[in-house]
Design a protein around this motif. Structure first.
Motif, PDB file in Angstrom:
ATOM      1  N   PHE A 211       0.669  -1.282   0.159  1.00 35.28           N
ATOM      2  CA  PHE A 211      -0.164   0.241   0.085  1.00 35.28           C
ATOM      3  C   PHE A 211       0.613   1.401  -0.195  1.00 35.28           C
ATOM      4  CE2 PHE A 211      -3.509  -3.029   1.794  1.00 35.28           C
ATOM      5  CZ  PHE A 211      -4.631  -3.054   1.304  1.00 35.28           C
ATOM      6  N   SER A 212       2.731   0.973   0.283  1.00 37.78           N
ATOM      7  CA  SER A 212       2.694   2.138   0.087  1.00 37.78           C
ATOM      8  C   SER A 212       3.207   3.072  -1.348  1.00 37.78           C
ATOM      9  CB  SER A 212       4.478   1.999   1.308  1.00 37.78           C
ATOM     10  OG  SER A 212       4.628   0.785   0.790  1.00 37.78           O
ATOM     11  N   LYS A 213       3.528   2.271  -1.841  1.00 36.69           N
ATOM     12  CA  LYS A 213       3.300   2.025  -3.463  1.00 36.69           C
ATOM     13  C   LYS A 213       2.212   2.961  -4.452  1.00 36.69           C
ATOM     14  CE  LYS A 213       7.725   0.170  -2.815  1.00 36.69           C
ATOM     15  NZ  LYS A 213       8.621   0.525  -2.992  1.00 36.69           N
ATOM     16  N   PHE A 214       1.774   3.081  -3.350  1.00 41.42           N
ATOM     17  CA  PHE A 214      -0.051   3.639  -3.903  1.00 41.42           C
ATOM     18  C   PHE A 214       0.721   5.341  -4.388  1.00 41.42           C
ATOM     19  CE2 PHE A 214      -1.472  -0.850  -3.943  1.00 41.42           C
ATOM     20  CZ  PHE A 214      -2.746  -0.890  -5.017  1.00 41.42           C
ATOM     21  N   TYR A 215       0.227   6.349  -5.168  1.00 38.14           N
ATOM     22  CA  TYR A 215       0.326   7.517  -5.060  1.00 38.14           C
ATOM     23  C   TYR A 215      -0.634   7.984  -5.593  1.00 38.14           C
ATOM     24  CZ  TYR A 215      -0.048   7.023 -10.485  1.00 38.14           C
ATOM     25  OH  TYR A 215      -0.395   6.006 -11.784  1.00 38.14           O
ATOM     26  N   MET A 216      -0.804   9.069  -5.012  1.00 40.47           N
ATOM     27  CA  MET A 216      -2.301  10.375  -4.625  1.00 40.47           C
ATOM     28  C   MET A 216      -2.668  11.106  -5.590  1.00 40.47           C
ATOM     29  SD  MET A 216      -3.803  12.110  -1.138  1.00 40.47           S
ATOM     30  CE  MET A 216      -2.917  14.432  -1.916  1.00 40.47           C
ATOM     31  N   THR A 217      -3.336  11.002  -6.213  1.00 39.54           N
ATOM     32  CA  THR A 217      -4.094  12.061  -7.175  1.00 39.54           C
ATOM     33  C   THR A 217      -5.873  12.243  -6.664  1.00 39.54           C
ATOM     34  OG1 THR A 217      -5.392  10.200  -8.459  1.00 39.54           O
ATOM     35  CG2 THR A 217      -3.699  10.889  -9.043  1.00 39.54           C
ATOM     36  N   SER A 218      -5.636  13.570  -7.237  1.00 35.20           N
ATOM     37  CA  SER A 218      -6.868  14.434  -7.519  1.00 35.20           C
ATOM     38  C   SER A 218      -8.148  14.787  -8.341  1.00 35.20           C
ATOM     39  CB  SER A 218      -6.707  15.391  -5.976  1.00 35.20           C
ATOM     40  OG  SER A 218      -8.080  16.192  -6.422  1.00 35.20           O
ATOM     41  N   LYS A 219      -8.711  14.374  -8.942  1.00 37.96           N
ATOM     42  CA  LYS A 219      -9.457  14.984 -10.448  1.00 37.96           C
ATOM     43  C   LYS A 219      -8.263  14.479 -11.688  1.00 37.96           C
ATOM     44  CE  LYS A 219     -12.215  18.683  -8.166  1.00 37.96           C
ATOM     45  NZ  LYS A 219     -12.476  20.470  -9.052  1.00 37.96           N
ATOM     46  N   GLY A 220      -7.218  13.528 -11.382  1.00 37.50           N
ATOM     47  CA  GLY A 220      -7.140  12.683 -12.208  1.00 37.50           C
ATOM     48  C   GLY A 220      -5.242  12.953 -12.118  1.00 37.50           C
ATOM     49  N   ARG A 221      -4.966  14.331 -11.525  1.00 38.67           N
ATOM     50  CA  ARG A 221      -4.429  14.613 -11.632  1.00 38.67           C
ATOM     51  C   ARG A 221      -2.739  14.634  -9.984  1.00 38.67           C
ATOM     52  NH1 ARG A 221      -3.462  19.249 -14.683  1.00 38.67           N
ATOM     53  NH2 ARG A 221      -5.776  20.014 -15.286  1.00 38.67           N
ATOM     54  N   ILE A 222      -1.627  14.275 -10.486  1.00 36.44           N
ATOM     55  CA  ILE A 222      -0.757  13.790  -9.349  1.00 36.44           C
ATOM     56  C   ILE A 222      -0.323  14.699  -8.825  1.00 36.44           C
ATOM     57  CG2 ILE A 222       1.439  12.484  -8.982  1.00 36.44           C
ATOM     58  CD1 ILE A 222       1.146  11.347 -11.505  1.00 36.44           C
ATOM     59  N   GLN A 223      -0.841  14.325  -7.051  1.00 36.92           N
ATOM     60  CA  GLN A 223      -0.161  15.561  -6.483  1.00 36.92           C
ATOM     61  C   GLN A 223       0.837  15.722  -5.881  1.00 36.92           C
ATOM     62  OE1 GLN A 223      -2.859  17.890  -5.289  1.00 36.92           O
ATOM     63  NE2 GLN A 223      -3.299  17.054  -7.146  1.00 36.92           N
ATOM     64  N   ASP A 224       1.138  16.990  -5.727  1.00 36.03           N
ATOM     65  CA  ASP A 224       2.833  17.307  -5.581  1.00 36.03           C
ATOM     66  C   ASP A 224       2.840  16.622  -3.923  1.00 36.03           C
ATOM     67  OD1 ASP A 224       3.681  18.400  -7.458  1.00 36.03           O
ATOM     68  OD2 ASP A 224       3.218  20.193  -7.146  1.00 36.03           O
ATOM     69  N   ALA A 225       2.472  17.363  -3.293  1.00 29.41           N
ATOM     70  CA  ALA A 225       2.251  16.845  -1.395  1.00 29.41           C
ATOM     71  C   ALA A 225       1.701  15.252  -1.247  1.00 29.41           C
ATOM     72  CB  ALA A 225       1.583  17.490  -1.120  1.00 29.41           C
ATOM     73  N   THR A 267       5.414   3.673   5.592  1.00 31.33           N
ATOM     74  CA  THR A 267       4.284   3.815   5.187  1.00 31.33           C
ATOM     75  C   THR A 267       4.351   4.211   4.213  1.00 31.33           C
ATOM     76  OG1 THR A 267       4.686   4.700   7.867  1.00 31.33           O
ATOM     77  CG2 THR A 267       3.165   6.267   6.154  1.00 31.33           C
ATOM     78  N   SER A 268       5.042   4.966   3.279  1.00 26.24           N
ATOM     79  CA  SER A 268       4.552   6.291   2.058  1.00 26.24           C
ATOM     80  C   SER A 268       5.701   6.110   1.226  1.00 26.24           C
ATOM     81  CB  SER A 268       4.222   7.286   2.052  1.00 26.24           C
ATOM     82  OG  SER A 268       4.310   7.880   0.731  1.00 26.24           O
ATOM     83  N   ALA A 269       6.569   5.794  -0.155  1.00 24.27           N
ATOM     84  CA  ALA A 269       7.413   5.123  -0.507  1.00 24.27           C
ATOM     85  C   ALA A 269       8.087   7.103  -1.160  1.00 24.27           C
ATOM     86  CB  ALA A 269       7.496   4.668  -1.955  1.00 24.27           C
ATOM     87  N   TYR A 270       7.212   7.770  -0.873  1.00 24.98           N
ATOM     88  CA  TYR A 270       7.286   9.016  -2.083  1.00 24.98           C
ATOM     89  C   TYR A 270       7.738  10.222  -1.137  1.00 24.98           C
ATOM     90  CZ  TYR A 270       4.879   6.039  -5.455  1.00 24.98           C
ATOM     91  OH  TYR A 270       4.729   5.095  -6.311  1.00 24.98           O
ATOM     92  N   GLU A 271       8.052  11.163  -1.349  1.00 25.97           N
ATOM     93  CA  GLU A 271       8.660  12.030  -0.418  1.00 25.97           C
ATOM     94  C   GLU A 271       7.762  12.674  -0.505  1.00 25.97           C
ATOM     95  OE1 GLU A 271      12.027  15.575  -1.496  1.00 25.97           O
ATOM     96  OE2 GLU A 271      11.120  14.509  -3.112  1.00 25.97           O
ATOM     97  N   GLN A 272       7.922  13.246   1.064  1.00 26.29           N
ATOM     98  CA  GLN A 272       7.152  13.998   1.902  1.00 26.29           C
ATOM     99  C   GLN A 272       7.588  15.449   2.040  1.00 26.29           C
ATOM    100  OE1 GLN A 272       3.914  12.200   2.956  1.00 26.29           O
ATOM    101  NE2 GLN A 272       4.808  11.183   1.577  1.00 26.29           N
TER     102      GLN A 272
END
Length: 282
Positions: A211-225, A267-272
């Motif tokens: 689950f830590s590899k899933f990345y977040m989007t909003s309305k189809g746009r990948i979020q910076d944060a 927890t998350s694979a992406y930079e916070q």
């Protein structure tokens, strides 16, 4: 009712008008109108079913054992299995052609081997109406779980670390989507994605995705944060075919499950990080 003045006139507005409706998807124009008498009959039948569901929920609350309900490391807890007994009313299948936005078609059915089959034809051809700019997607997703009396509920996957799937693909790449429900309206469009890579050929494969590899989007746009997946507030699971390759696609699915791996602590694979304020013009 709530009243307020507009240009010296007193206007009464129902309080429900101030509750923002969660708008998503498309308007169902095929819904038929029924008489008031028929609505009352249907409502009484539905009330009977909801009371029965509520009774089962109360019984389950008293008999639930938190010890036996805990996930065991290394064991896959299957959330959905696809076979001859699958209720396809629990799934929604859509494509661009359903909304006059393209020519793709898709279906979710049972394969000749008795497993789930997500198949169809992907087309990136654009309808020449002067509005549509992109086309070429097919998707299926689970409906949101509900408690009795139509109360929204969630899938609570907080005790697990991995999503596990047994599939047999055609060599294409598919997108897995986890729908979530935030506490505020600004989060209602948040989704989490990861790519499902298939090998093709006659053999089944087991894909185990943290689950830590899933990345977040909003309305189809990948979020910076980026944020970790809120695993206790999952509303839907879906798979999308949209790799821009025209032609038929085929994905067999045996089961979709969850697994706990105690050695996985990420927890998350992406930079916070936070975007500097001056990026927004401040």
């Amino acid at each position: 009712m709530t009243s307020f003045d507009v240009d010296g006139l007193s206007v009464a507005v129902p309080c429900s008008s101030f509750h923002e409706i969660r708008k998503s998807g498309y308007e169902d124009k095929t819904q038929k109108k029924v008489s008031v008498r028929q609505e009352i009959r249907d409502g009484l039948k539905e009330l009977k079913r909801e009371i029965k569901n509520w009774t089962e929920e109360v019984k389950e609350g008293y008999t639930f054992d938190p010890i036996t309900g805990m996930p065991l490391p290394g064991e896959v807890d299957k959330q959905w299995c696809f076979d001859q007994n699958t209720n396809f009313d629990d799934w929604v299948v859509t494509s661009d052609s359903d909304h006059n936005e393209g020519y793709s078609t898709s279906s979710l059915s049972i394969s000749p081997t008795g497993k789930g089959l997500f198949s169809g034809n992907l087309s990136t051809q654009i309808i020449k109406d002067g509005k549509v700019k992109k086309a070429g997607y097919c998707n299926f997703k689970s409906i949101r779980p509900q408690k009795s009396f139509k109360r929204d509920s969630f899938h609570d996957w907080s005790g697990y670390t991995h999503l596990v799937m047994r599939v047999r693909g055609d060599g294409r790449s598919y997108m897995i989507t986890l729908g979530t429900a935030g506490y505020f309206d600004v989060n209602w469009n948040d989704q989490f994605h990861f790519i499902l890579y298939t090998r093709g050929g006659p053999h089944w494969q087991i894909s185990k995705i943290p689950f830590s590899k899933f990345y977040m989007t909003s309305k189809g746009r990948i979020q910076d944060a980026q944020e970790p997946v809120p695993q206790n507030r999952i509303t839907s699971f879906g798979i999308t075919a949209g790799d821009k390759n025209n032609g038929p696609f085929r994905l067999e699915i045996d089961y979709i499950g969850l697994e706990l791996d105690p050695s996985h602590t990420e927890t998350s694979a992406y930079e916070q990080y936070k975007v500097p304020y001056f990026y927004a013009g401040y």
